[in-house]
Design a protein around this motif. Sequence first.
Motif, PDB file in Angstrom:
ATOM      1  N   PHE A   1       0.802  -1.225   0.000  1.00 29.81           N
ATOM      2  CA  PHE A   1       0.000   0.000   0.000  1.00 29.81           C
ATOM      3  C   PHE A   1       0.836   1.276   0.000  1.00 29.81           C
ATOM      4  CE2 PHE A   1      -2.525   3.365   2.039  1.00 29.81           C
ATOM      5  CZ  PHE A   1      -3.616   3.383   1.183  1.00 29.81           C
ATOM      6  N   VAL A   2       1.761   1.400   0.930  1.00 31.17           N
ATOM      7  CA  VAL A   2       2.472   2.672   1.094  1.00 31.17           C
ATOM      8  C   VAL A   2       3.345   2.984  -0.119  1.00 31.17           C
ATOM      9  CG1 VAL A   2       4.142   3.939   2.490  1.00 31.17           C
ATOM     10  CG2 VAL A   2       2.426   2.496   3.605  1.00 31.17           C
ATOM     11  N   ILE A   3       4.186   2.015  -0.526  1.00 36.26           N
ATOM     12  CA  ILE A   3       5.094   2.257  -1.650  1.00 36.26           C
ATOM     13  C   ILE A   3       4.336   2.539  -2.948  1.00 36.26           C
ATOM     14  CG2 ILE A   3       6.841   1.167  -3.111  1.00 36.26           C
ATOM     15  CD1 ILE A   3       7.990  -0.138  -0.617  1.00 36.26           C
ATOM     16  N   PRO A   4       3.311   1.747  -3.319  1.00 31.57           N
ATOM     17  CA  PRO A   4       2.555   2.105  -4.536  1.00 31.57           C
ATOM     18  C   PRO A   4       1.925   3.492  -4.465  1.00 31.57           C
ATOM     19  CG  PRO A   4       2.061  -0.142  -3.889  1.00 31.57           C
ATOM     20  CD  PRO A   4       2.857   0.454  -2.775  1.00 31.57           C
ATOM     21  N   CYS A   5       1.368   3.852  -3.305  1.00 31.50           N
ATOM     22  CA  CYS A   5       0.741   5.168  -3.190  1.00 31.50           C
ATOM     23  C   CYS A   5       1.776   6.291  -3.271  1.00 31.50           C
ATOM     24  CB  CYS A   5      -0.040   5.265  -1.878  1.00 31.50           C
ATOM     25  SG  CYS A   5      -1.543   4.258  -1.845  1.00 31.50           S
ATOM     26  N   LEU A   6       2.928   6.110  -2.647  1.00 33.98           N
ATOM     27  CA  LEU A   6       3.977   7.118  -2.735  1.00 33.98           C
ATOM     28  C   LEU A   6       4.468   7.279  -4.168  1.00 33.98           C
ATOM     29  CD1 LEU A   6       6.153   6.451   0.463  1.00 33.98           C
ATOM     30  CD2 LEU A   6       4.666   8.421  -0.010  1.00 33.98           C
ATOM     31  N   GLN A   7       4.666   6.163  -4.864  1.00 30.42           N
ATOM     32  CA  GLN A   7       5.127   6.245  -6.245  1.00 30.42           C
ATOM     33  C   GLN A   7       4.085   6.928  -7.130  1.00 30.42           C
ATOM     34  OE1 GLN A   7       8.369   5.090  -7.758  1.00 30.42           O
ATOM     35  NE2 GLN A   7       7.346   6.727  -8.877  1.00 30.42           N
ATOM     36  N   LEU A   8       2.807   6.618  -6.917  1.00 22.58           N
ATOM     37  CA  LEU A   8       1.757   7.292  -7.673  1.00 22.58           C
ATOM     38  C   LEU A   8       1.736   8.787  -7.380  1.00 22.58           C
ATOM     39  CD1 LEU A   8      -1.239   4.789  -7.354  1.00 22.58           C
ATOM     40  CD2 LEU A   8       0.070   5.295  -9.414  1.00 22.58           C
ATOM     41  N   ALA A   9       1.945   9.145  -6.102  1.00 19.02           N
ATOM     42  CA  ALA A   9       1.964  10.563  -5.738  1.00 19.02           C
ATOM     43  C   ALA A   9       3.125  11.283  -6.409  1.00 19.02           C
ATOM     44  CB  ALA A   9       2.043  10.710  -4.223  1.00 19.02           C
ATOM     45  N   ILE A  10       4.308  10.666  -6.437  1.00 15.48           N
ATOM     46  CA  ILE A  10       5.483  11.283  -7.074  1.00 15.48           C
ATOM     47  C   ILE A  10       5.251  11.468  -8.564  1.00 15.48           C
ATOM     48  CG2 ILE A  10       7.918  10.910  -7.648  1.00 15.48           C
ATOM     49  CD1 ILE A  10       8.178   9.445  -4.942  1.00 15.48           C
ATOM     50  N   TRP A  11       4.767  10.418  -9.228  1.00 16.81           N
ATOM     51  CA  TRP A  11       4.503  10.518 -10.668  1.00 16.81           C
ATOM     52  C   TRP A  11       3.414  11.547 -10.949  1.00 16.81           C
ATOM     53  CZ3 TRP A  11       4.428   4.533 -11.686  1.00 16.81           C
ATOM     54  CH2 TRP A  11       5.731   4.082 -11.872  1.00 16.81           C
ATOM     55  N   SER A  12       2.403  11.623 -10.079  1.00 14.04           N
ATOM     56  CA  SER A  12       1.319  12.581 -10.293  1.00 14.04           C
ATOM     57  C   SER A  12       1.824  14.017 -10.220  1.00 14.04           C
ATOM     58  CB  SER A  12       0.207  12.360  -9.268  1.00 14.04           C
ATOM     59  OG  SER A  12      -0.374  11.086  -9.399  1.00 14.04           O
ATOM     60  N   VAL A  13       2.680  14.285  -9.259  1.00 11.80           N
ATOM     61  CA  VAL A  13       3.247  15.630  -9.130  1.00 11.80           C
ATOM     62  C   VAL A  13       4.076  15.981 -10.363  1.00 11.80           C
ATOM     63  CG1 VAL A  13       4.890  17.035  -7.815  1.00 11.80           C
ATOM     64  CG2 VAL A  13       3.223  15.612  -6.618  1.00 11.80           C
ATOM     65  N   GLN A  14       4.796  15.003 -10.901  1.00 10.43           N
ATOM     66  CA  GLN A  14       5.630  15.250 -12.068  1.00 10.43           C
ATOM     67  C   GLN A  14       4.821  15.462 -13.347  1.00 10.43           C
ATOM     68  OE1 GLN A  14       8.153  11.786 -12.107  1.00 10.43           O
ATOM     69  NE2 GLN A  14       9.531  12.567 -10.516  1.00 10.43           N
ATOM     70  N   SER A  15       3.616  14.903 -13.397  1.00  9.21           N
ATOM     71  CA  SER A  15       2.837  14.966 -14.635  1.00  9.21           C
ATOM     72  C   SER A  15       1.588  15.821 -14.541  1.00  9.21           C
ATOM     73  CB  SER A  15       2.421  13.544 -15.058  1.00  9.21           C
ATOM     74  OG  SER A  15       1.563  12.965 -14.082  1.00  9.21           O
ATOM     75  N   ILE A  16       1.314  16.394 -13.369  1.00  8.49           N
ATOM     76  CA  ILE A  16       0.034  17.079 -13.179  1.00  8.49           C
ATOM     77  C   ILE A  16      -0.095  18.296 -14.084  1.00  8.49           C
ATOM     78  CG2 ILE A  16       0.866  18.535 -11.271  1.00  8.49           C
ATOM     79  CD1 ILE A  16      -1.915  18.115  -9.996  1.00  8.49           C
ATOM     80  N   ALA A  17       1.019  18.984 -14.344  1.00 12.33           N
ATOM     81  CA  ALA A  17       0.950  20.173 -15.190  1.00 12.33           C
ATOM     82  C   ALA A  17       0.562  19.818 -16.626  1.00 12.33           C
ATOM     83  CB  ALA A  17       2.296  20.898 -15.177  1.00 12.33           C
ATOM     84  N   VAL A  18       0.949  18.621 -17.074  1.00  8.07           N
ATOM     85  CA  VAL A  18       0.649  18.206 -18.436  1.00  8.07           C
ATOM     86  C   VAL A  18      -0.739  17.578 -18.536  1.00  8.07           C
ATOM     87  CG1 VAL A  18       1.393  16.734 -20.343  1.00  8.07           C
ATOM     88  CG2 VAL A  18       3.099  17.849 -18.882  1.00  8.07           C
ATOM     89  N   GLU A  19      -1.141  16.812 -17.504  1.00  6.15           N
ATOM     90  CA  GLU A  19      -2.354  16.006 -17.588  1.00  6.15           C
ATOM     91  C   GLU A  19      -3.623  16.763 -17.224  1.00  6.15           C
ATOM     92  OE1 GLU A  19      -2.577  12.911 -18.810  1.00  6.15           O
ATOM     93  OE2 GLU A  19      -0.463  13.199 -19.299  1.00  6.15           O
ATOM     94  N   ILE A  20      -3.497  17.777 -16.344  1.00  7.54           N
ATOM     95  CA  ILE A  20      -4.698  18.514 -15.941  1.00  7.54           C
ATOM     96  C   ILE A  20      -5.076  19.494 -17.057  1.00  7.54           C
ATOM     97  CG2 ILE A  20      -5.600  20.249 -14.359  1.00  7.54           C
ATOM     98  CD1 ILE A  20      -5.682  17.569 -13.152  1.00  7.54           C
ATOM     99  N   ASP A  21      -5.992  19.086 -17.890  1.00  5.67           N
ATOM    100  CA  ASP A  21      -6.530  19.944 -18.934  1.00  5.67           C
ATOM    101  C   ASP A  21      -7.956  19.513 -19.216  1.00  5.67           C
ATOM    102  OD1 ASP A  21      -6.231  17.568 -20.271  1.00  5.67           O
ATOM    103  OD2 ASP A  21      -4.627  18.241 -21.598  1.00  5.67           O
ATOM    104  N   ILE A  22      -8.507  20.019 -20.281  1.00  5.46           N
ATOM    105  CA  ILE A  22      -9.901  19.734 -20.600  1.00  5.46           C
ATOM    106  C   ILE A  22     -10.118  18.266 -20.902  1.00  5.46           C
ATOM    107  CG2 ILE A  22      -9.641  20.191 -23.068  1.00  5.46           C
ATOM    108  CD1 ILE A  22     -12.632  21.153 -20.799  1.00  5.46           C
TER     109      ILE A  22
END
Length: 562
Positions: free
Chosen positions: A320-341
Amino acid sequence: MNSNVCVIDKSPLYAAMEKVRQKAHALLGLRVMAILAALAVTMPMLVILSSVLQPASEIWRHILETLLFDLLKNTVILCMGVMAGTFLLGVGAAWLTAACDFPGRNFFNWALMLPLAIPTYVFAFVFIGLLDFSGAVQTFFRSLGVSSLSWFPNIRSAGGVIVVLCLALYPYVYLLARNAFQTQGKSILEASRILGHSPYKAFFRAALPMARPWVAGGLMLVLMETLADFGAVSIFNYDTFTTGIYKAWFGFFSLTAAAQLSSVLLMFVFLLIIVEQRMRQKMRFHQVGRSSMQTGRIELHGWKKWCSLSGLTAVFLIAFVIPCLQLAIWSVQSIAVEIDIRYLGLLSRSLLFSALAAVAITAFGLLLAYIQRQHADNFTKWVIRLSTMGYALPGSMLAVGIVIAINSVDKSIIRVISELSGVKLSSVFNNTIVIVLFAYSVRFLTVGFNSINSSMQRITRNIDEASTLMGITGFKMVRRIHMPILKNGLFVACMLVFVDVMKEMPITLMTRPFGWDTLAVKIFELTSEGEWQRAALPSVTLVIAGLIPLMFLNKKADQPAL
């Protein structure tokens, strides 16, 4: 004479007979609705089974000669490996948290359920992204100067997908086994000690044999989930029946071959349903006291205490912890590109599908629960059991059967409209959300029904009888008396269906209208291209949605089943 006849017709006896007749018609209508629900669930299965009678096409011969044996072998290896792994993790964790006392036990009691919130396909791409050649772990070793990593296990293998599914599915075994150990009570341990058995022998000779029906029931659930899994095995490129069905349809463009391959999988599912029903019938026990394992737990000391604490901590971190942390790290790295219409569109369609399915399934689940309350005969029980067996059927297999059936209905309606009005239509139901919602309803009706029916059982017959004496009957009784009592059950049913539909991949992938991608479909497309970071943001959304039902489940974590 005629006037006397009129008096008899308007007598209280006639009025009572008229009420009985109207009630009989209403009950008959309810039973017809239950039969229609059973037909809707069994229709895909009948379509798939009928495909066996069709002539073998060239594609089916090719699958039979070159692919079927490998699909069967891979599926058997996967099922056996996952069952063994979930047995070790689930039963071991259940015994430690239910029967033993050590630091952190209360935390692990509920924390070990949290991996249920993560879909298996999210587990799959997270661990591939971490442990693959270009992943963070191997990159870290190379940065330390380790030149050769030939000793490092290959995550893209049968062992890799087995480990991932074990981490994702062990909570099924854990929950049922923990409930079994809790309800046995300390008397089992005390009797074993009187006979001179150590705690180790008491577990294997007394506690585990008594918990066998629960453990077997959990393993049957794991086996059904493993057979139905499509996302994880497709990400690992590990071919099983579910990926074979998808490739036969969208790779070879043969819906008939996909149906014939589904018929083989359906045989396995039928066998599992029979075994699971037998296991459930054996899950009976007697308990003295409210919570018989709250006292008298085995206190662990020394190396046993630290080994138990370390083992459960490792499982919780890895699952649980490691998958969630990795998802959080990847999300922060890609949020600027992925958050759009486009992302907002994916989210809105996921919410729309989930909301529509939740409302429809909850309403129909309430109807079935009311039918079962009004009819206690064996025929109605079997009809409702057929209506709620869709959850045991793999989504890819259901999609094949439903699309073939809807195609036949569509052609018949188009032909009738053309003959009557001369209007030529290309389709009626094809490429619409009707197919998707129908598939969701067949798959998840049992989720809504079980939640509502368990609440319905708490409404005693005395309440109905009192309402009838006050002149409140039929739908008015349901609306004014039953609904306020059932509101918690209705909310839970709606919430569980909502979350399940949000995470459902194969049905949405194979039946959605063109352009109606959801978060789950987008994750599949991105992971198929190796875009792990971009798949993280929609995955985080699904994980958060999956945590919602666990919040309610945790409230009853220490309550033994009655």
